[in-house]
Design a protein around this motif. Structure first.
Motif, PDB file in Angstrom:
ATOM      1  N   ILE A 196     -28.678  32.547  10.817  1.00 29.07           N
ATOM      2  CA  ILE A 196     -28.518  32.395   9.714  1.00 29.07           C
ATOM      3  C   ILE A 196     -28.745  30.803   9.208  1.00 29.07           C
ATOM      4  O   ILE A 196     -27.723  30.279   9.770  1.00 29.07           O
ATOM      5  N   PRO A 197     -29.284  30.231   8.395  1.00 27.22           N
ATOM      6  CA  PRO A 197     -29.458  28.854   8.341  1.00 27.22           C
ATOM      7  C   PRO A 197     -27.869  28.401   7.607  1.00 27.22           C
ATOM      8  O   PRO A 197     -27.292  29.175   7.087  1.00 27.22           O
ATOM      9  N   SER A 198     -27.602  27.212   7.948  1.00 28.25           N
ATOM     10  CA  SER A 198     -26.390  26.616   7.448  1.00 28.25           C
ATOM     11  C   SER A 198     -26.399  26.768   6.004  1.00 28.25           C
ATOM     12  O   SER A 198     -27.461  26.215   5.547  1.00 28.25           O
ATOM     13  N   GLY A 199     -25.305  26.956   5.349  1.00 29.76           N
ATOM     14  CA  GLY A 199     -25.425  26.751   3.855  1.00 29.76           C
ATOM     15  C   GLY A 199     -26.230  27.917   3.270  1.00 29.76           C
ATOM     16  O   GLY A 199     -26.822  27.736   2.176  1.00 29.76           O
ATOM     17  N   ALA A 200     -26.308  29.056   4.155  1.00 32.62           N
ATOM     18  CA  ALA A 200     -27.313  30.259   3.625  1.00 32.62           C
ATOM     19  C   ALA A 200     -26.726  30.808   2.306  1.00 32.62           C
ATOM     20  O   ALA A 200     -25.681  31.027   1.901  1.00 32.62           O
ATOM     21  N   SER A 201     -27.700  31.214   1.712  1.00 30.48           N
ATOM     22  CA  SER A 201     -27.424  31.931   0.338  1.00 30.48           C
ATOM     23  C   SER A 201     -27.202  33.288   0.567  1.00 30.48           C
ATOM     24  O   SER A 201     -27.513  33.877   1.941  1.00 30.48           O
ATOM     25  N   ALA A 202     -27.073  34.304  -0.222  1.00 26.96           N
ATOM     26  CA  ALA A 202     -27.072  35.642  -0.058  1.00 26.96           C
ATOM     27  C   ALA A 202     -28.229  36.193   0.373  1.00 26.96           C
ATOM     28  O   ALA A 202     -28.285  37.146   0.941  1.00 26.96           O
ATOM     29  N   THR A 203     -29.267  35.734  -0.405  1.00 26.50           N
ATOM     30  CA  THR A 203     -30.992  36.136   0.204  1.00 26.50           C
ATOM     31  C   THR A 203     -31.006  35.982   1.511  1.00 26.50           C
ATOM     32  O   THR A 203     -31.654  36.694   2.325  1.00 26.50           O
ATOM     33  N   GLY A 277     -25.091  34.030  12.627  1.00 23.44           N
ATOM     34  CA  GLY A 277     -26.087  34.883  12.618  1.00 23.44           C
ATOM     35  C   GLY A 277     -25.703  36.563  12.869  1.00 23.44           C
ATOM     36  O   GLY A 277     -24.595  36.649  13.249  1.00 23.44           O
ATOM     37  N   PHE A 278     -26.621  37.176  13.292  1.00 20.29           N
ATOM     38  CA  PHE A 278     -26.576  38.512  13.736  1.00 20.29           C
ATOM     39  C   PHE A 278     -26.960  38.381  15.191  1.00 20.29           C
ATOM     40  O   PHE A 278     -27.977  37.837  15.584  1.00 20.29           O
ATOM     41  N   GLN A 428     -26.163  19.856  15.479  1.00 19.23           N
ATOM     42  CA  GLN A 428     -26.022  18.491  14.467  1.00 19.23           C
ATOM     43  C   GLN A 428     -27.361  17.834  14.780  1.00 19.23           C
ATOM     44  O   GLN A 428     -27.682  16.856  13.949  1.00 19.23           O
ATOM     45  N   LEU A 429     -27.701  17.749  15.895  1.00 25.82           N
ATOM     46  CA  LEU A 429     -28.926  16.607  16.185  1.00 25.82           C
ATOM     47  C   LEU A 429     -29.969  17.117  15.499  1.00 25.82           C
ATOM     48  O   LEU A 429     -30.824  16.503  14.820  1.00 25.82           O
ATOM     49  N   ARG A 430     -30.271  18.556  15.465  1.00 20.52           N
ATOM     50  CA  ARG A 430     -31.663  18.832  14.686  1.00 20.52           C
ATOM     51  C   ARG A 430     -31.497  18.703  13.326  1.00 20.52           C
ATOM     52  O   ARG A 430     -32.391  18.306  12.629  1.00 20.52           O
ATOM     53  N   SER A 431     -30.115  19.156  12.670  1.00 19.06           N
ATOM     54  CA  SER A 431     -30.251  18.920  11.178  1.00 19.06           C
ATOM     55  C   SER A 431     -30.087  17.623  10.610  1.00 19.06           C
ATOM     56  O   SER A 431     -30.426  17.240   9.488  1.00 19.06           O
ATOM     57  N   SER A 432     -29.890  16.612  11.793  1.00 15.98           N
ATOM     58  CA  SER A 432     -29.599  15.103  10.930  1.00 15.98           C
ATOM     59  C   SER A 432     -30.741  14.365  11.508  1.00 15.98           C
ATOM     60  O   SER A 432     -30.797  13.200  11.242  1.00 15.98           O
ATOM     61  N   SER A 433     -31.807  15.031  12.068  1.00 15.90           N
ATOM     62  CA  SER A 433     -32.884  14.055  12.501  1.00 15.90           C
ATOM     63  C   SER A 433     -34.101  14.149  11.652  1.00 15.90           C
ATOM     64  O   SER A 433     -34.206  15.119  10.822  1.00 15.90           O
ATOM     65  N   TYR A 434     -34.984  13.402  11.630  1.00 12.06           N
ATOM     66  CA  TYR A 434     -35.955  13.300  10.763  1.00 12.06           C
ATOM     67  C   TYR A 434     -37.105  14.109  11.625  1.00 12.06           C
ATOM     68  O   TYR A 434     -37.804  14.028  12.540  1.00 12.06           O
ATOM     69  N   VAL A 435     -37.693  15.227  10.923  1.00 11.96           N
ATOM     70  CA  VAL A 435     -38.602  16.185  11.714  1.00 11.96           C
ATOM     71  C   VAL A 435     -39.479  16.692  10.355  1.00 11.96           C
ATOM     72  O   VAL A 435     -38.975  17.305   9.441  1.00 11.96           O
ATOM     73  N   LYS A 436     -40.838  16.346  10.578  1.00 14.57           N
ATOM     74  CA  LYS A 436     -41.620  16.791   9.539  1.00 14.57           C
ATOM     75  C   LYS A 436     -42.830  17.485  10.237  1.00 14.57           C
ATOM     76  O   LYS A 436     -43.595  17.143  10.920  1.00 14.57           O
TER      77      LYS A 436
END
Length: 454
Positions: A196-203, A277-278, A428-436
């Motif tokens: 489940i992505p961080s800051g996940a919505s109900a959807t 997540g599950f 943290q490394l993945r979320s704070s890094s520039y990935v395009k």
């Protein structure tokens, strides 16, 4: 042997992309009879900080996975899903290598040589045979060495991350051993993780729950658990069929212990909700630990250290003089240890080291002790500390099951903490890094196309 070696190459191939292999691919194609005008242009599929991942790298890694499952292609997820899974691993590996470089982590050629020798030994080959086997797969030996180098670099990064953040106290060990949920033995597990992505919505949560349900329905419908893991799991070991191998029960996250304790080999758990997540778990097997018996030695020790006024040569001469007194004049080892030994730990006790396992005082002393007979004194031998004499007094077999249980509990707690610490670090490394990701079909539906580093 071929299968073991193939699996090793696979693990390296998609976990650690060769840094220069992409540039070699057009030449390899040209060597197969294709002119430069006919070669398709390589393209960048992802930008990772200041680095890139080429489509040729991704293709190579995907092909390695497909080759492993050539006999069971039905176990693989759809190609688009597989390519996203492999790309995720390549991105994470690039980020780890870049961070290691920033921290100045280095691996020498000698260390790579030793890694090559270890791989050869594990596959019951010589290094020359290993080189030939690598080349038979179509990979250059230089690229193989580079991949091993990168793997060692990432191991060093892992050690640096967890070294200062993981500690285990005696009270934690006591609490684990006395816990009602503590259970000795080992379990063989496989798992499916639906993130489940961080800051996940109900959807987002509903989508993850539906995916977990689909995985369970597929397993209940007859799909092999490993195949379901490959198809549905978001974990980094999804392409390994979600196999976690054998683990001690005390190494299992507490949230899952109760569930696993009530399962029988072959059982599959329902989807368990966790903070990330599950989770679906399969108990593949279980086994009880055997009684552990260890050989212990009792010995006396004298250490002569060099100092500002005593050279290493003078320390050797003194050790030799003491040896002559012990052997030729039958002097008391305990008396000489009290008078002359520089070992602060044993000197006041007449050099008595107590009972210990062979290498508890270091491999050099352990090797000497193992070669002696009871009552025999070693000739002087040197280590980095100085010159040593040891006298073996006895040998015994001791039940160390309880002691081993404490050590294993300590190790299990440490491993669990280290695993969590590094997992948090990678997130943290993945979320704070520039990935395009430049190819829309390779981007996950639930994540943005680029993340800017802070």
């Amino acid at each position: 042997m071929k299968q073991t070696f193939a699996l090793l190459l696979l693990a390296i191939a998609f976990a650690i992309p060769p840094l220069a292999h992409a540039q070699l691919l057009p030449q390899a194609a040209a060597g197969q009879g294709t002119t430069s005008q006919e070669q398709p242009l390589d393209r960048i599929v992802a930008v990772v900080e200041e680095n890139v991942i080429l489509e040729s790298e991704l293709d190579q890694a995907v092909q390695a996975v497909q080759q492993q499952y050539a006999q069971h292609p039905e176990q693989l997820p759809p190609t688009d899903v597989l390519r996203r899974q492999v790309l995720d691993r390549l991105i994470l590996m690039k980020l780890q290598l870049q961070r290691a470089d920033e921290q100045g982590i280095q691996v020498s050629d000698q260390e790579v040589d030793q890694a090559v020798a270890n791989v050869a030994q594990q596959n019951k080959m010589t290094t020359d045979q290993l080189r030939a086997a690598v080349q038979q797969t179509g990979q250059s030996y230089a690229a193989f060495r580079q991949q091993l180098h990168d793997q060692l670099v990432v191991q060093r990064l892992h050690q640096s991350v967890v070294h200062d953040s993981v500690s285990v106290t005696d009270s934690e060990v006591d609490n684990l051993l006395n816990s009602p949920t503590y259970k000795a033995g080992e379990v063989h597990l496989a798992h499916i993780d639906i993130n489940i992505p961080s800051g996940a919505s109900a959807t987002d949560i509903q989508v993850a729950a539906a995916k977990a349900k689909a995985a369970l329905d597929a397993i209940k419908g007859g799909m092999d658990f490993n195949a379901a893991a490959i198809r549905y799991s978001d974990a980094s070991d999804a392409l390994d069929g979600g196999d976690l191998g054998w683990r001690r029960m005390d190494a299992i996250p507490p949230a899952f212990v109760d569930t696993i304790t009530n399962m029988k080999p072959g059982d599959v758990s329902p989807a368990l909700r966790g903070p990330t997540g599950f989770h679906i778990i399969k108990l593949v097997g279980e086994r009880q630990p055997p009684k552990q018996i260890a050989t212990e030695f009792h010995a006396l020790h004298i250490l002569i250290k060099p100092s500002a006024v005593v050279s290493m040569q003078q320390a050797e001469q003194k050790a030799q003089s003491l040896y002559n007194r012990l052997v030729n004049k039958h002097a008391s080892f305990a008396t000489l240890a009290k008078e002359d030994s520089d070992d602060d730990t044993t000197a006041n006790n007449g050099g008595d080291m107590g009972w210990f396992q062979q290498n508890a005082w270091g491999s050099a002393i352990g090797q000497q002790i193992a070669q002696l007979k009871d009552g025999e004194v070693s000739k002087p031998f040197q280590t980095a500390e100085g010159w040593h004499l040891v006298k073996r007094l006895g040998e015994r077999q001791t039940d160390v099951t309880e002691k081993a249980a404490r050590e294993q509990a300590r190790q299990a707690i440490g491993n669990r903490k280290a695993e969590q610490a590094y997992d948090d670090y990678l997130r943290q490394l993945r979320s704070s890094s520039y990935v395009k990701i430049l190819v829309p079909a390779l981007a996950k539906p639930d994540e943005g196309n680029a993340k800017a580093s802070s």
